[in-house]
Design a protein around this motif. Structure first.
Motif, PDB file in Angstrom:
ATOM      1  N   UNK A 189       1.556  -7.679   5.125  1.00 56.58           N
ATOM      2  CA  UNK A 189       1.402  -6.225   5.139  1.00 56.58           C
ATOM      3  C   UNK A 189       0.046  -5.805   4.563  1.00 56.58           C
ATOM      4  N   UNK A 196       7.459  -1.458   6.285  1.00 54.58           N
ATOM      5  CA  UNK A 196       8.371  -0.924   5.262  1.00 54.58           C
ATOM      6  C   UNK A 196       9.817  -1.204   5.624  1.00 54.58           C
ATOM      7  N   UNK A 202      -1.382   1.663  14.397  1.00 51.29           N
ATOM      8  CA  UNK A 202      -1.465   1.166  13.020  1.00 51.29           C
ATOM      9  C   UNK A 202      -0.434   1.870  12.134  1.00 51.29           C
ATOM     10  N   UNK A 203      -0.262   3.189  12.348  1.00 49.58           N
ATOM     11  CA  UNK A 203       0.721   3.942  11.564  1.00 49.58           C
ATOM     12  C   UNK A 203       2.127   3.395  11.836  1.00 49.58           C
ATOM     13  N   UNK A 230      -6.600   6.731   6.452  1.00 52.10           N
ATOM     14  CA  UNK A 230      -6.665   7.364   7.777  1.00 52.10           C
ATOM     15  C   UNK A 230      -7.701   8.477   7.793  1.00 52.10           C
ATOM     16  N   UNK A 266      -2.990  -4.403   6.954  1.00 50.91           N
ATOM     17  CA  UNK A 266      -3.414  -3.016   6.801  1.00 50.91           C
ATOM     18  C   UNK A 266      -4.884  -2.916   6.388  1.00 50.91           C
ATOM     19  N   UNK A 267      -5.260  -3.705   5.389  1.00 51.13           N
ATOM     20  CA  UNK A 267      -6.636  -3.649   4.886  1.00 51.13           C
ATOM     21  C   UNK A 267      -7.617  -3.980   6.008  1.00 51.13           C
ATOM     22  N   UNK A 276       2.588   0.234  10.022  1.00 52.54           N
ATOM     23  CA  UNK A 276       2.762   0.541   8.594  1.00 52.54           C
ATOM     24  C   UNK A 276       4.239   0.804   8.280  1.00 52.54           C
ATOM     25  N   UNK A 310      -2.649   5.117   2.067  1.00 54.23           N
ATOM     26  CA  UNK A 310      -2.706   4.967   3.521  1.00 54.23           C
ATOM     27  C   UNK A 310      -3.255   6.233   4.178  1.00 54.23           C
ATOM     28  N   UNK A 347       0.842  -1.204   0.000  1.00 52.95           N
ATOM     29  CA  UNK A 347       0.000   0.000   0.000  1.00 52.95           C
ATOM     30  C   UNK A 347       0.873   1.247   0.000  1.00 52.95           C
TER      31      UNK A 347
END
Lengths: 299, 188
Positions: free
Chosen positions: B128, B106, B98-99, A10, B132-133, B102, A6, A1
């Motif tokens: 990932x 990476x 969550x951020x 949010x 995320x989804x 994320x 993203x 993503x």
């Protein structure tokens, strides 16, 4: 993503929170909404009102229009300090609202001879006070039995149907019927059965088994004739049964407990009055709560 | 202790909640500080590292009060979510978490690429996307629970929470795999 996707995600989460909180806020009541009550001093006296779902306060006392004050029965709040939606006074709950009930002592009401109409001042246990139209509340003397009617049974069902049956101990004639609150009859269909009335059907033998059957039957199949179509006088023979069946309409949002009186004379000429208790214990669907807010909110 | 093991330990600490009265014994902010110190010990040029470090710092500070205010009312009084500030604060922290995840993903993917380990990189990429989804859908739908009837939300809540827990554990398992890869590399 990717980063952009993203960030948009949010943003969607934020909008979802904002929108839902805004909608939730817009559904909140400024103050509780009281039902219209019709209490004629018979049966119990309970006040019903709608509050926000997270409202934990309850009614402490009510000042009536005649200056008398009654304190609520408080015995069942002792151990409750959890979620207001599951409090002992909650009758029905929806996503945003609670229908709550406060009980009062009828004996005390009779002693004070409460005679109320319209606006009352209501005190809550968190110190708040409000005035609201709670309807009509009257007290009455305890009635003595007339010795002519013998109760055969009363029954009620969650679909709003209830009935009361009596047998008469001697031959008699019922001359008239009166109700202290004829306006409540808008919310309530009633049928009266007696052998001499032109009827749509005959109730079964009257044993316990017939009760549940009649409670589920189509209204048109219920024994008796609609109350408004009845021609007085009604002649009754010793041992005859008389039954009043009541059906609450789905949009009924009032609370009531009163007596319809049938008056007449017995065989030997003595006059009598026989009460039939008409009462309900409101339990609302979310739709009925919305209807209540529409009709009685922000008066 | 290698950095992946510290990230693993830190996130495990965040996942496990033990409360003594109001106070959370294994405080979340300690877990986030472990993640932060691990990231500071890693190569700063990895893709996502800058974001991961700053998010870890922000959430470490943000999570300090969480250890002392106890559980939000929504979890102690039935499943329905309430609208008080504490609940909103909790939810906001979850989104910041969550951020952080994320950016961590990476970092992991870039690290495995540098190592030339395609297998683990593909595995990370797959998790990932799902991770995320699922989280985004869950967080976007969650606030609706304050406006729709309980009997609809409660089963959804249970399914959602179970899915999130499985994903959180999968993430931890993945971090352990990285830890082992890292160890193998050091020993070689």
């Amino acid at each position: 993503m990717k980063g952009k996707t993203f960030i948009i995600s949010l943003l969607i989460i934020t909008i979802s929170w904002g929108g839902n909180l805004w909608f939730y806020q817009s559904k909140q009541l400024e103050e509780p909404i009281f039902l219209e009550h019709y209490y004629g001093g018979a049966g119990v006296f309970e006040l019903y009102y709608l509050t926000n779902r997270d409202e934990s306060s309850h009614v402490m006392s009510v000042e009536f229009s005649d200056g008398t004050t009654l304190h609520a029965k408080s015995d069942y709040y002792g151990f409750h300090n959890g979620n207001p939606a599951y409090g002992p006074d909650v009758q029905s709950r929806s996503t945003h609202y609670l229908l709550k009930k406060t009980g009062f002592d009828e004996q005390q009401m009779r002693e004070l001879e409460v005679d109320h109409e319209g606006e009352a001042t209501i005190h809550f246990n968190d110190g708040k006070t409000m005035t609201a139209d709670i309807g009509t509340v009257e007290s009455s003397e305890l009635r003595e039995g007339n010795g002519i009617f013998r109760s055969q049974g009363t029954s009620s069902s969650s679909n709003g149907r209830s009935f009361r049956t009596y047998t008469v101990k001697e031959d008699l004639k019922i001359d008239s019927m009166s109700s202290p609150f004829p306006e409540v009859q808008d919310d309530l269909k009633m049928k009266l059965y007696a052998p001499s009335i032109d009827l749509t059907g005959t109730p079964d033998a009257g044993g316990p088994r017939s009760y549940s059957k009649e409670l589920d039957e189509e209204w048109s199949q219920v024994a008796g004739a609609p109350l408004e179509n009845i021609d007085f006088p009604i002649d009754m023979k010793q041992g005859d049964r008389i039954r009043l069946t009541m059906q609450e309409k789905p949009d009924s949002i009032r609370a009531y407990s009163y007596e319809i009186e049938f008056t007449g004379t017995s065989e030997n000429g003595t006059p009598f009055t026989q009460p039939f208790l008409v009462s309900n214990h409101p339990q609302f669907t979310p739709e009925q709560m919305e209807l209540l807010i529409e009709r009685r909110g922000s008066q | 202790m290698n950095p992946f093991y510290r990230i693993f330990g830190g996130l495990l600490l965040v996942l496990i909640d033990i409360h003594l009265g109001q106070i959370e014994v294994l405080a979340d902010f300690i877990g986030y500080l472990m993640v932060l110190s691990a990231l500071n010990g890693m190569d700063g040029n990895l893709k996502g590292m800058k974001g991961a470090r700053s998010t870890a710092l922000i959430i470490s500070v943000l999570a300090i009060p969480l250890a002392f205010i106890g559980q939000p009312t929504g979890t102690t009084m039935g499943v329905s979510i309430s609208t008080d500030l504490i609940t909103i604060y909790h939810q906001f922290t979850s989104v910041v978490h969550l951020v952080l995840s994320y950016f961590l993903f990476y970092v992991l993917m870039d690290w495995s690429r540098n190592e030339g380990n395609e297998d683990i990189r593909k595995k990370t990429r797959k998790l990932f996307r799902v991770y995320l989804a699922t989280h985004i859908v869950y967080f976007a739908l969650l606030p609706f629970s304050i406006n729709i009837p309980e009997n609809v939300t409660i089963p959804l809540f249970i399914v959602g929470l179970a899915a999130l827990l499985i994903l959180e554990i999968s993430f931890l398992v993945l971090l352990r795999t990285y830890h082992k890869e890292h160890q193998n590399r050091v020993h070689m």
